[in-house]
Scaffold this active site. Structure first.
Site, PDB file in Angstrom:
ATOM      1  CB  CYS A 122      -0.981  -0.007   1.166  1.00  0.00           C
ATOM      2  SG  CYS A 122      -0.233   0.033   2.816  1.00  0.00           S
ATOM      3  CG  HIS A 126      -4.505  -0.002   3.938  1.00  0.00           C
ATOM      4  ND1 HIS A 126      -3.786  -0.913   3.198  1.00  0.00           N
ATOM      5  CD2 HIS A 126      -5.462   0.494   3.097  1.00  0.00           C
ATOM      6  CE1 HIS A 126      -4.287  -0.993   1.975  1.00  0.00           C
ATOM      7  NE2 HIS A 126      -5.309  -0.141   1.884  1.00  0.00           N
ATOM      8  CG  HIS A 158      -6.605   0.385  -1.671  1.00  0.00           C
ATOM      9  ND1 HIS A 158      -6.853  -0.243  -0.463  1.00  0.00           N
ATOM     10  CD2 HIS A 158      -7.543  -0.117  -2.528  1.00  0.00           C
ATOM     11  CE1 HIS A 158      -7.867  -1.070  -0.578  1.00  0.00           C
ATOM     12  NE2 HIS A 158      -8.309  -1.012  -1.814  1.00  0.00           N
TER      13      HIS A 158
END
Length: 365
Positions: free
Chosen positions: A279, A327, A339
């Site tokens: 990510c 994240h 993402h």
């Protein structure tokens, strides 16, 4: 004796540097970002109302997988941070070793010059210059000698002062190199621990998924999508985006173009492209492509980049998720992000409110 230990330590560091395998930005926070209304944390997302025992079982599996992958994401951030620190420390050790070598060469040169001065004095009969001047009967020669004597005295003083300073610098460089080496080894231990944790969590998740039939895996994916949809709908229903009308900056558009061009590429922990990403690897590389260097990990992006309120975010901003900032996704506008989700999934576009939002940061503020 202290100098000999210093020199020995210096040689050790210089030799050790040859064994290094060197691997492949702080602002005050603004107003705290608004919290999303949907309690969709990975550890305990809102469970749907399944209708059959099989669906209940799959929902339990979905929750278990979310928990495992959340732990893997946290460990991945720890690994990435340790890796970045290792790179910096390795580079610092190389620089210090180069300074040590230069210092050793300088000391050798200064000692050679001091030796030449001593030999010149020996050739003068072993008497110090001031004593030799006192023995001359020529007044002019005496006056000329005084001038040369003073110049020589200053040169000798400067020579010895430079030698002492260079030796002190060498000792400092050696201590700094030793300290950096200790930090380097500590971060390597952190890397290995995080790597082990990542692999354990991913292996456990993959084992669970491997035991599912094809139809069960398809249903599991549908359950994930349904949970994300419910969370996104609840988030949008809160009216949080009514004032989020900002437009992307020039660099923001470049970052978005890069990130969206990676759609379809697989998630891989620790990866920064070009074939796969995790990510924060995706977001950091996207902003690097726009000419802006940002921290490598989602936790460091949250800690170091300027924060903006969710209602003020604009395309190109980074949305940080979960309480541990494990994240990150890039906001595209209209309530969507791009993402890299998790192992087993590809870079994709999803709802910005499909996960619990910790806050928003702006790399080009």
């Amino acid at each position: 004796m202290n100098r000999r230990r210093c020199a020995a330590a210096a040689i050790t560091v210089v030799c050790a540097v040859t064994l290094l395998a060197v691997p492949g930005t702080a602002f005050a926070a603004t107003a705290a970002p608004a919290a999303p209304t949907a309690p969709t944390a990975p550890a305990a997302p809102a469970a749907p109302e399944p209708g059959t025992p099989a669906e209940k079982s799959l929902e339990a599996i979905r929750l278990e997988l979310e928990g495992l992958y959340a732990k893997a994401a946290s460990a991945t951030d720890a690994y990435n941070l340790a890796e970045e620190q290792t790179k910096k420390q390795s580079a610092e050790i190389v620089k210090l070793a180069q300074e040590i070598v230069r210092g050793q060469d300088r000391i050798a040169d200064l000692k050679a010059r001091a030796g030449a001065t001593a030999r010149a004095q020996y050739r003068g009969g072993g008497l110090p210059p001031e004593a030799q001047l006192m023995l001359t009967d020529d007044p002019q020669l005496f006056l000329d000698g005084i001038g040369r004597f003073r110049q020589g005295q200053k040169a000798t003083h400067d020579l010895m002062g430079e030698l002492a300073q260079t030796q002190d610098d060498l000792e400092t460089y050696t201590k700094e190199a030793s300290a950096q080496w200790t930090k380097l080894e500590a971060n390597r231990v952190k890397q290995e621990k995080a790597k082990k944790e990542i692999n354990q969590q991913i292996a456990a998740a993959e084992k669970i998924e491997a035991q599912l039939e094809k139809k069960e895996r398809e249903r599991l994916l549908k359950l994930e999508q349904e949970a994300a949809y419910r969370a996104q709908a609840s988030w949008l229903g809160s009216g949080i985006l009514k004032s989020a009308k900002g437009r992307a900056s020039g660099k923001g558009r470049q970052a978005i173009a890069f990130a969206t061009a990676q759609i379809g590429k697989p998630y891989e922990w620790g990866a920064e492209g070009p074939g796969s990403y995790d990510c924060s690897g995706l977001t950091s590389q996207a902003w690097a492509a726009a000419g802006r260097t940002i921290p490598r990990t989602s936790q460091e992006q949250w800690r170091l980049l300027p924060r903006v309120d969710v209602k003020d975010m604009r395309p190109g901003d980074l949305i940080i998720y979960h309480a541990d900032a494990s994240h990150v996704g890039m906001y595209l506008g209209d309530g969507a992000i791009v993402h890299a989700p998790r192992p087993g999934r590809d870079v994709t576009i999803t709802g910005a409110g499909s996960m619990v939002i910790l806050g928003v940061v702006r790399p080009d503020k």
